[in-house]
Design an enzyme around this catalytic site. Structure first.
Site, PDB file in Angstrom:
ATOM      1  N   ASP A 182       0.926  -1.254   0.028  1.00 26.35           N
ATOM      2  CA  ASP A 182       0.020  -0.166  -0.218  1.00 26.35           C
ATOM      3  C   ASP A 182       0.892   1.148   0.030  1.00 26.35           C
ATOM      4  O   ASP A 182       1.907   1.220   0.711  1.00 26.35           O
ATOM      5  CB  ASP A 182      -0.903   0.064   1.141  1.00 26.35           C
ATOM      6  CG  ASP A 182      -1.510   1.212   1.411  1.00 26.35           C
ATOM      7  OD1 ASP A 182      -2.551   1.405   0.657  1.00 26.35           O
ATOM      8  OD2 ASP A 182      -1.485   1.873   2.485  1.00 26.35           O
TER       9      ASP A 182
ATOM     10  N   ASP B  68     -11.565   0.494  -2.228  1.00 25.76           N
ATOM     11  CA  ASP B  68     -11.957   2.001  -1.749  1.00 25.76           C
ATOM     12  C   ASP B  68     -12.586   2.571  -3.060  1.00 25.76           C
ATOM     13  O   ASP B  68     -13.316   3.536  -2.656  1.00 25.76           O
ATOM     14  CB  ASP B  68     -10.504   2.991  -1.889  1.00 25.76           C
ATOM     15  CG  ASP B  68      -9.692   2.416  -0.609  1.00 25.76           C
ATOM     16  OD1 ASP B  68     -10.434   2.045   0.448  1.00 25.76           O
ATOM     17  OD2 ASP B  68      -8.814   2.563  -0.687  1.00 25.76           O
TER      18      ASP B  68
ATOM     19  N   GLU C 243       1.054  -0.546  -5.185  1.00 18.71           N
ATOM     20  CA  GLU C 243       0.114   0.266  -5.078  1.00 18.71           C
ATOM     21  C   GLU C 243       0.412   1.650  -5.405  1.00 18.71           C
ATOM     22  O   GLU C 243       0.916   2.593  -4.638  1.00 18.71           O
ATOM     23  CB  GLU C 243      -0.812   0.383  -3.891  1.00 18.71           C
ATOM     24  CG  GLU C 243      -2.246   0.790  -3.902  1.00 18.71           C
ATOM     25  CD  GLU C 243      -2.226   2.377  -3.358  1.00 18.71           C
ATOM     26  OE1 GLU C 243      -2.354   3.216  -4.431  1.00 18.71           O
ATOM     27  OE2 GLU C 243      -1.681   2.478  -2.470  1.00 18.71           O
TER      28      GLU C 243
END
Length: 348
Positions: free
Chosen positions: A147, A246, A194
Site C-alpha cells: 500500500d 476503496d 499500489e
C-alpha cells in the site's frame, strides 16, 4: 495487557509497562499468563486453518493476494514493542505523523496520524524489521500488494498534534535500498506496487527500478484527457482493476458516482449496452487489456449497486460488511466468467 487496562491505548498504560521496563514486562507475563496462552492458542488454530486453506487454493492453481499497509497505527503492538523503528520522543510519543497534503479533494489535506518510521535506524539495522514483516506476509499470501508505494520514495510528515495536514513537509524515503534488501533476503518474491495518487517522475523511476507491476483503475479512466488508465495505454507489467476496495461498485459508479460525461465516454469506449450489462461490459474492458493480471470484485460480477460497496475511505463505521451469499454462486455465473476468461486468453 490492553485488556487488563480496559482497552485504552498503550500510551495511557502505567509508565513502567508503557515504557517496557523489564521488571514490568516480566510481571505482566506472569499475572496474565493464562490469557496470553489463550491468545497464542487461538493464533495457532488460525494459522493451522489458514495454512490448510492456502494449500487447498494453491492445489487448484489459485493464488492468494494479501495487502500490507505502509504504516501501522500508533496504538499497535508494532510501535509499542519496536519503538526504535519509529520517530518517537523520549516519552514514546510520535514526533511526526503520516498524511497527505491539501489538494482540490481535501482542502486541509488528509491527517492519517500513523507514526513515521525512523528510516535512518531501520537502515542501520539492515531493514531487518521490514524484511521480517514481508517474510511473515509471504507465509500468509502468494502475492503481496504494498500500500502507498509512493511513500517509499518520499513521504509527507505532519507535526504530531496538528489538527490538519496543512503544515507538513515532504521527506525523502528509503527508496530502492529497502527493496534491494528485501530481494537479497527473500529472493524474487511476487509484489504489486499500489502506485495510485500523486505519482512523480521519481516514484515512477523507483517502481521501474523494482520492476514491480503498478495498478490501473478502469473507473478512473473516463475523465478529461487521455488517461493512462484507459486499456489501450496498459502495459503487460501492470494489474488492472474495475475498481479497488476503496471504489464504488461498477453499478454504484455508473448510476450515482460518475458524471454524465464519464458515463458517455465509458459507453462509447467500451461499447457498453444494457443488453449485455454495464458491469459485464466494464469487466470485459479489463479482461481484454494487455495487463498480465485483471481483477474485478465479486460485487461487480453480481452487478450490485453501492449498497454492496466494500469501503468508503476516511469514513468510520459501515465498511467491510458486505458478504456474498452461497446462492449467488450459480452455474450460470460460473459459465459466464469462464467463457469471458477463455475468450481473452486469461485461462488455460
Amino acid at each position: 495487557v490492553k485488556n487488563h487496562f480496559g482497552l485504552v491505548s498503550w500510551q495511557e498504560w502505567d509508565d513502567d509497562i508503557r515504557l517496557r521496563e523489564e521488571k514490568a514486562l516480566n510481571y505482566y507475563k506472569e499475572i496474565l499468563k493464562d490469557e496470553i496462552e489463550y491468545w497464542i492458542f487461538l493464533q495457532f488454530l488460525f494459522c493451522k486453518q489458514w495454512k490448510a486453506l492456502k494449500a487447498y487454493a494453491n492445489s487448484k492453481e489459485v493464488k492468494i493476494i494479501g495487502d500490507i499497509p505502509i504504516y501501522v497505527a500508533e496504538d499497535s503492538a508494532d510501535v509499542w514493542s519496536n519503538p526504535k523503528f519509529f520517530n518517537l520522543d523520549e516519552n514514546m510519543k510520535p514526533i511526526t505523523v503520516a498524511g497527505c497534503p491539501p489538494d482540490p479533494f481535501a482542502v486541509t489535506g488528509q491527517l492519517w496520524g500513523n507514526p513515521i518510521y525512523n528510516w535512518s535506524y531501520i537502515h542501520e539495522t539492515g531493514y531487518a524489521w521490514w524484511i521480517d514483516r514481508m517474510r511473515e506476509s509471504f507465509k500468509m499470501y502468494d502475492v503481496v500488494r504494498i500500500d502507498h508505494f509512493r511513500g517509499f520514495e518520499s513521504y509527507y510528515e505532519i507535526p504530531y498534534g496538528d489538527k490538519t495536514a496543512e503544515f507538513g513537509t515532504w521527506v525523502k524515503g528509503p527508496d530502492i535500498h529497502l527493496f534491494n534488501a528485501i530481494k537479497e533476503a527473500l529472493g524474487d518474491v511476487d509484489i504489486i506496487a499500489e502506485d495510485l495518487g500523486n505519482m512523480t517522475d521519481e516514484v515512477e523511476k523507483l517502481r521501474e527500478a523494482t520492476n514491480f507491476p503498478g495498478m490501473k483503475i478502469l473507473q478512473f479512466a473516463f475523465g478529461d484527457g487521455d488517461s493512462t488508465d484507459l486499456p489501450h495505454h496498459h502495459v503487460e507489467n501492470c494489474v488492472v482493476y474495475t475498481g479497488t476496495h476503496d471504489n464504488d461498485t461498477i453499478m454504484g459508479w455508473y448510476n450515482e458516482s460518475s458524471s454524465e460525461k464519464e458515463r458517455e465516454k465509458a459507453k462509447k469506449y467500451l461499447n457498453l449496452t444494457h443488453e449485455e450489462g454495464i458491469a459485464k461490459g466494464m469487466i470485459r474492458g479489463i479482461w481484454s487489456s494487455k495487463a498480465y493480471l485483471a481483477i474485478a470484485q465479486m460485487q461487480d460480477f453480481l452487478g450490485l449497486g453501492n449498497e454492496a460497496r466494500m469501503n468508503i475511505p476516511s469514513v468510520l463505521g459501515g465498511n467491510w460488511i458486505w458478504r456474498m451469499r452461497k446462492e449467488d454462486l450459480t452455474e450460470k455465473l460460473a459459465k459466464e466468467i469462464y467463457e469471458m476468461t477463455k475468450l481473452y486468453g486469461r485461462c488455460k
